[in-house]
Design a protein around this motif. Structure first.
Motif, PDB file in Angstrom:
ATOM      1  N   LYS A 177      -5.621   1.547  10.578  1.00  0.00           N
ATOM      2  CA  LYS A 177      -4.599   0.664   9.860  1.00  0.00           C
ATOM      3  C   LYS A 177      -3.286   1.274  10.303  1.00  0.00           C
ATOM      4  CE  LYS A 177      -6.308   1.827   5.978  1.00  0.00           C
ATOM      5  NZ  LYS A 177      -7.455   2.571   6.116  1.00  0.00           N
TER       6      LYS A 177
ATOM      7  N   THR B  41      -0.043   3.217   2.203  1.00  0.00           N
ATOM      8  CA  THR B  41      -0.180   3.584   0.921  1.00  0.00           C
ATOM      9  C   THR B  41      -1.331   4.499   0.426  1.00  0.00           C
ATOM     10  OG1 THR B  41      -1.670   1.622   0.405  1.00  0.00           O
ATOM     11  CG2 THR B  41       0.572   1.061  -0.008  1.00  0.00           C
ATOM     12  N   GLY B  42      -1.946   5.114   1.322  1.00  0.00           N
ATOM     13  CA  GLY B  42      -2.959   6.034   1.136  1.00  0.00           C
ATOM     14  C   GLY B  42      -2.046   7.413   0.893  1.00  0.00           C
TER      15      GLY B  42
ATOM     16  N   TYR C 280      -2.094   8.023  -2.754  1.00  0.00           N
ATOM     17  CA  TYR C 280      -3.152   8.699  -3.473  1.00  0.00           C
ATOM     18  C   TYR C 280      -3.349  10.160  -2.782  1.00  0.00           C
ATOM     19  CZ  TYR C 280      -4.140   3.944  -5.012  1.00  0.00           C
ATOM     20  OH  TYR C 280      -4.025   2.825  -5.677  1.00  0.00           O
ATOM     21  N   ARG C 281      -2.966  10.302  -1.640  1.00  0.00           N
ATOM     22  CA  ARG C 281      -3.240  11.622  -0.915  1.00  0.00           C
ATOM     23  C   ARG C 281      -2.287  12.687  -1.676  1.00  0.00           C
ATOM     24  NH1 ARG C 281      -6.021  12.479   3.574  1.00  0.00           N
ATOM     25  NH2 ARG C 281      -7.051  10.637   4.520  1.00  0.00           N
TER      26      ARG C 281
ATOM     27  N   VAL D  53      -9.926  12.611  -2.244  1.00  0.00           N
ATOM     28  CA  VAL D  53      -8.943  11.686  -2.647  1.00  0.00           C
ATOM     29  C   VAL D  53      -9.589  10.433  -3.229  1.00  0.00           C
ATOM     30  CG1 VAL D  53      -8.860  10.845  -0.157  1.00  0.00           C
ATOM     31  CG2 VAL D  53      -7.012  10.124  -1.642  1.00  0.00           C
ATOM     32  N   SER D  54     -10.943  10.132  -2.490  1.00  0.00           N
ATOM     33  CA  SER D  54     -11.483   9.036  -2.922  1.00  0.00           C
ATOM     34  C   SER D  54     -12.030   8.900  -4.637  1.00  0.00           C
ATOM     35  CB  SER D  54     -12.933   8.594  -2.264  1.00  0.00           C
ATOM     36  OG  SER D  54     -12.169   7.997  -1.028  1.00  0.00           O
TER      37      SER D  54
ATOM     38  N   ALA E 239      -8.927   8.082  -6.540  1.00  0.00           N
ATOM     39  CA  ALA E 239      -8.502   6.997  -6.062  1.00  0.00           C
ATOM     40  C   ALA E 239      -9.121   5.930  -6.986  1.00  0.00           C
ATOM     41  CB  ALA E 239      -8.410   6.581  -5.012  1.00  0.00           C
TER      42      ALA E 239
ATOM     43  N   ARG F 104      -4.578   4.026 -10.508  1.00  0.00           N
ATOM     44  CA  ARG F 104      -4.243   2.897  -9.736  1.00  0.00           C
ATOM     45  C   ARG F 104      -3.137   2.070 -10.166  1.00  0.00           C
ATOM     46  NH1 ARG F 104      -7.481   2.833  -5.453  1.00  0.00           N
ATOM     47  NH2 ARG F 104      -6.621   0.957  -4.960  1.00  0.00           N
TER      48      ARG F 104
ATOM     49  N   GLY G 143      -3.452  -0.147   3.498  1.00  0.00           N
ATOM     50  CA  GLY G 143      -4.324   0.498   2.286  1.00  0.00           C
ATOM     51  C   GLY G 143      -5.727  -0.260   2.424  1.00  0.00           C
ATOM     52  N   ARG G 144      -6.105  -0.222   1.094  1.00  0.00           N
ATOM     53  CA  ARG G 144      -7.520  -0.751   0.770  1.00  0.00           C
ATOM     54  C   ARG G 144      -7.676  -1.988   0.115  1.00  0.00           C
ATOM     55  NH1 ARG G 144      -7.806   3.168   3.091  1.00  0.00           N
ATOM     56  NH2 ARG G 144      -9.576   5.050   3.355  1.00  0.00           N
ATOM     57  N   ASP G 145      -6.253  -2.150  -0.907  1.00  0.00           N
ATOM     58  CA  ASP G 145      -6.418  -3.201  -1.817  1.00  0.00           C
ATOM     59  C   ASP G 145      -5.136  -3.955  -1.635  1.00  0.00           C
ATOM     60  OD1 ASP G 145      -5.014  -1.156  -2.869  1.00  0.00           O
ATOM     61  OD2 ASP G 145      -5.334  -1.559  -4.645  1.00  0.00           O
TER      62      ASP G 145
ATOM     63  N   ARG H 137     -16.821   8.214   1.486  1.00  0.00           N
ATOM     64  CA  ARG H 137     -15.740   7.688   1.260  1.00  0.00           C
ATOM     65  C   ARG H 137     -15.678   6.189   1.271  1.00  0.00           C
ATOM     66  NH1 ARG H 137     -10.904   9.781   4.325  1.00  0.00           N
ATOM     67  NH2 ARG H 137      -9.846   8.186   3.273  1.00  0.00           N
TER      68      ARG H 137
ATOM     69  N   ASP I 278     -14.874   4.073  -2.125  1.00  0.00           N
ATOM     70  CA  ASP I 278     -13.670   3.122  -1.935  1.00  0.00           C
ATOM     71  C   ASP I 278     -14.497   1.726  -2.194  1.00  0.00           C
ATOM     72  OD1 ASP I 278     -12.154   5.139  -1.366  1.00  0.00           O
ATOM     73  OD2 ASP I 278     -12.007   4.739   0.660  1.00  0.00           O
TER      74      ASP I 278
ATOM     75  N   ARG J  83     -16.177   1.138  -6.096  1.00  0.00           N
ATOM     76  CA  ARG J  83     -15.476   1.474  -7.255  1.00  0.00           C
ATOM     77  C   ARG J  83     -15.104   0.105  -8.198  1.00  0.00           C
ATOM     78  NH1 ARG J  83     -10.437   3.086  -3.818  1.00  0.00           N
ATOM     79  NH2 ARG J  83      -9.406   1.062  -3.514  1.00  0.00           N
TER      80      ARG J  83
HETATM   81  O1   DC Z   1      -6.152   5.540   4.264  1.00  0.00           O
HETATM   82  P1   DC Z   1      -6.460   6.956   3.775  1.00  0.00           P
HETATM   83  O2   DC Z   1      -7.527   7.513   4.147  1.00  0.00           O
HETATM   84  O3   DC Z   1      -5.168   7.622   3.700  1.00  0.00           O
HETATM   85  O4   DC Z   1      -6.688   6.680   2.118  1.00  0.00           O
HETATM   86  C1   DC Z   1      -7.158   7.610   1.260  1.00  0.00           C
HETATM   87  C2   DC Z   1      -7.786   7.321   0.050  1.00  0.00           C
HETATM   88  O5   DC Z   1      -6.872   6.564  -0.920  1.00  0.00           O
HETATM   89  C3   DC Z   1      -8.802   6.524   0.263  1.00  0.00           C
HETATM   90  O6   DC Z   1     -10.104   7.075   0.167  1.00  0.00           O
HETATM   91  C4   DC Z   1      -8.831   5.398  -0.580  1.00  0.00           C
HETATM   92  C5   DC Z   1      -7.320   5.486  -1.254  1.00  0.00           C
HETATM   93  N1   DC Z   1      -6.507   4.363  -1.138  1.00  0.00           N
HETATM   94  C6   DC Z   1      -6.729   3.305  -2.083  1.00  0.00           C
HETATM   95  O7   DC Z   1      -7.725   3.449  -2.889  1.00  0.00           O
HETATM   96  N2   DC Z   1      -6.022   2.237  -2.236  1.00  0.00           N
HETATM   97  C7   DC Z   1      -5.126   2.180  -1.147  1.00  0.00           C
HETATM   98  N3   DC Z   1      -4.014   0.993  -1.190  1.00  0.00           N
HETATM   99  C8   DC Z   1      -4.957   3.109  -0.219  1.00  0.00           C
HETATM  100  C9   DC Z   1      -5.653   4.230  -0.008  1.00  0.00           C
END
Ligand code: DC
Length: 530
Positions: free
Chosen positions: A12, A30-31, A34-35, A94-95, A98, A104, A124-126, A175, A179, A182
């Motif tokens: 990504k 956006t990670g 969270y990091r 981090v997870s 997160a 969030r 990101g994820r979402d 992770r 992720d 949740r």
């Molecule tokens: O993409 P990454 O590995 O840097 O993301 C780190 C953590 O942040 C990952 O475990 C999930 C969380 N995350 C999230 O829940 N929602 C996002 N939009 C971005 C990351």
């Protein structure tokens, strides 16, 4: 607004950032939010159940956009923690953080704020499901967990069959699980997302795919009425038909100046007129190996700027011989004049706001290089008042580093005598020389200087060669006194990047200085005075 979601190490960030850079869009991973919170929480011993304190950390975290439009620097209360947030212990924790719903929720407006003005690729994820459900394009990048683990190990220099590589695979599985399972905003492909699987596809091909998808969105016609329901159809279907929100299209339309890629009749006539007029005032001598300048691919021409005559002579005398035109960054004010503005647009000149860090101008410059064209720049940023080289801005070094373009240094000699500052027309002058230096890649010079080590560096320092610049990067002062170790606010943020940019600038400027007579070497010459 482009949403790119996917599991850890699906590409990504690297793919999203490369596509954004190519298209002149901002990029936000956006990670990093969270990091950053995870790093801070661990430092302060705040656990995932200590929700109030966890949420309070959000206000202290900032992502700072760099001059290329990438949110690359992470700060916590003003301290640069960019390197800390990718440490293995943050990876592992981090997870867990997160999945805290309150965290969030607190990060949601921060992400939307960044996306609000559009022109952004957000990873990101979402993002497609929660943060930007209205995104113009949603992409889901995916690859098998084994492939992702292999890539991550590779990035970190870990042997594929080692114990450490196995641990990475296990950790990614855990992770993924957290992720995806949740309760709030789980990792999930949005219904209207386009999936790009990256298992057997090269990085470059994946970037090409994403760029093409974004461009398709940008090209799609905007609805005439403007009230086509934005979520009425899956994105893939909407891509093929009309009815886009047009946000990307509007942004592309702002880019006011077409990139000059071939010698048009306007450029041909302008160059001819320039040569005829120049002959009346002076003899223009082209020195150096014009043929060493490649006829295709990204080239960054960097010249000293002592007179209005410089761009006119460089363009007028070299375009034809190169078989392709140079693009230039010109002051924005040029575009206020009707005729000049028309000529500028058709002559490959692009507006640059010199008053501020012009992110838009930088993107245009990157686009020109990324698409394999020639961009000519004056690293000093403005005309020198006395014909001597002035301390340069770091913009050119950043461009060179980001684009990887071949740099061609050019020294223009005596143009300040031909057309001195403040004169309305040129003065007859025996000769003006445009001297072309040997092309080089900035990364090669910096790496070679670095490899030479401290002793060679000291010797080079004494000789005043480009290695001095690397000395600067290591904390010794450059002869021009340009120290850029801390930023204006005194923060150590992105200090090393700034130092290496300063080193790059010094290399480029010394190469230009070497083409100039002592009279014009100014800040970069061994001769400080005539
Ligand atoms: O993409 P990454 O590995 O840097 O993301 C780190 C953590 O942040 C990952 O475990 C999930 C969380 N995350 C999230 O829940 N929602 C996002 N939009 C971005 C990351």
């Amino acid at each position: 607004m482009i949403a790119v979601d996917g599991p850890g190490s699906s590409g990504k960030t690297s793919v999203g950032a490369a596509a954004a850079a190519r298209l002149g869009l901002r990029f936000c991973d956006t990670g990093l939010f969270y990091r950053a919170v995870t790093f801070a929480a661990r430092q302060l011993g705040i656990g995932e159940i200590d929700v109030d304190r966890l949420v309070a950390l959000v206000a202290q975290v900032r992502l700072e956009v760099d001059s290329t439009g990438r949110y690359a620097v992470v700060t916590l209360d003003g301290t640069d923690i960019t390197a800390d947030v990718i440490a293995p212990d943050v990876d592992a924790a981090v997870s867990t953080y997160a999945r805290v719903p309150e965290l969030r929720a607190a990060l949601l407006p921060r992400q939307r704020e960044i996306a609000a003005e559009g022109g952004v690729v957000m990873a990101g994820r979402d993002i497609g499901t929660v943060v930007l459900p209205d995104a113009d394009l949603k992409v889901f990048l995916d690859a098998s967990v084994e492939e992702r683990a292999r890539r991550r190990a590779d990035e970190r220099g870990i042997a594929p069959s080692s114990q450490a590589a196995m641990e990475i695979l296990d950790q990614l599985r855990v992770r993924d699980d957290i992720d995806a399972s949740r309760s709030i905003a789980p990792l999930r492909r949005a219904d209207d997302a386009v999936t790009i699987r990256t298992d057997a596809v090269s990085f470059a091909a994946t970037v090409d795919q994403l760029v093409a998808a974004i461009e398709a969105v940008g090209r799609a016609p905007r609805p005439l009425s403007g009230d086509v329901p934005r979520q009425s159809a899956p994105t893939a279907a909407r891509l093929a038909t009309a009815g886009r929100s047009g946000r990307v299209a509007r942004r592309a339309a702002i880019d006011p100046t077409p990139i000059a890629t071939r010698i048009t009749w306007i450029i041909r006539i302008a160059s001819f007129v320039i040569r005829v007029i120049a002959r009346f005032f002076t003899e223009v001598v082209i020195e150096g190996d014009v043929d060493a300048i490649p006829r295709s691919g990204a080239v960054l021409v960097a010249a000293n700027h002592a007179s209005n005559a410089d761009p006119v002579l460089i363009g007028g005398f070299l375009n034809g011989r190169l078989g392709r035109p140079m693009n230039w960054m010109g002051k924005r004010e040029l575009f206020d004049w009707p005729v000049i503005s028309w000529l500028a647009r058709h002559g490959g000149i692009h507006p640059l706001d010199r008053g501020a860090a012009d992110v838009e101008g930088f993107r245009t410059a990157m686009r020109i290089l990324d698409r394999g064209n020639i961009l000519a720049v004056f690293p000093e940023g403005t005309r020198s008042p006395d014909g001597k080289l002035m301390a340069a801005k770091d913009g050119v070094a950043v461009l060179a580093t980001r684009s990887g373009a071949l740099i061609v240094p050019i020294g223009v000699i005596d143009s300040d005598r031909l057309w001195p500052r403040g004169r309305r027309i040129p003065v007859r002058t025996p000769r003006v020389t445009v001297r072309i230096g040997e092309p080089f890649y900035l990364a090669d010079v910096l790496a070679a200087a670095d490899a030479r080590g401290t002793e060679a560096l000291a010797a080079a320092n004494a000789r005043g060669t480009e290695a001095v610049a690397v000395g600067d990067a290591r904390g010794t002062e450059a002869p021009n006194g340009s120290r850029t170790q801390v930023d204006g606010a005194g923060r150590p943020s992105s200090g090393s990047r700034r130092r290496s940019n300063a080193a790059g600038t010094d290399v480029i400027m010394r190469r230009i200085a070497a083409l100039l007579p002592p009279r014009q070497q100014g800040a970069y010459g061994p001769w400080q005075a005539d």
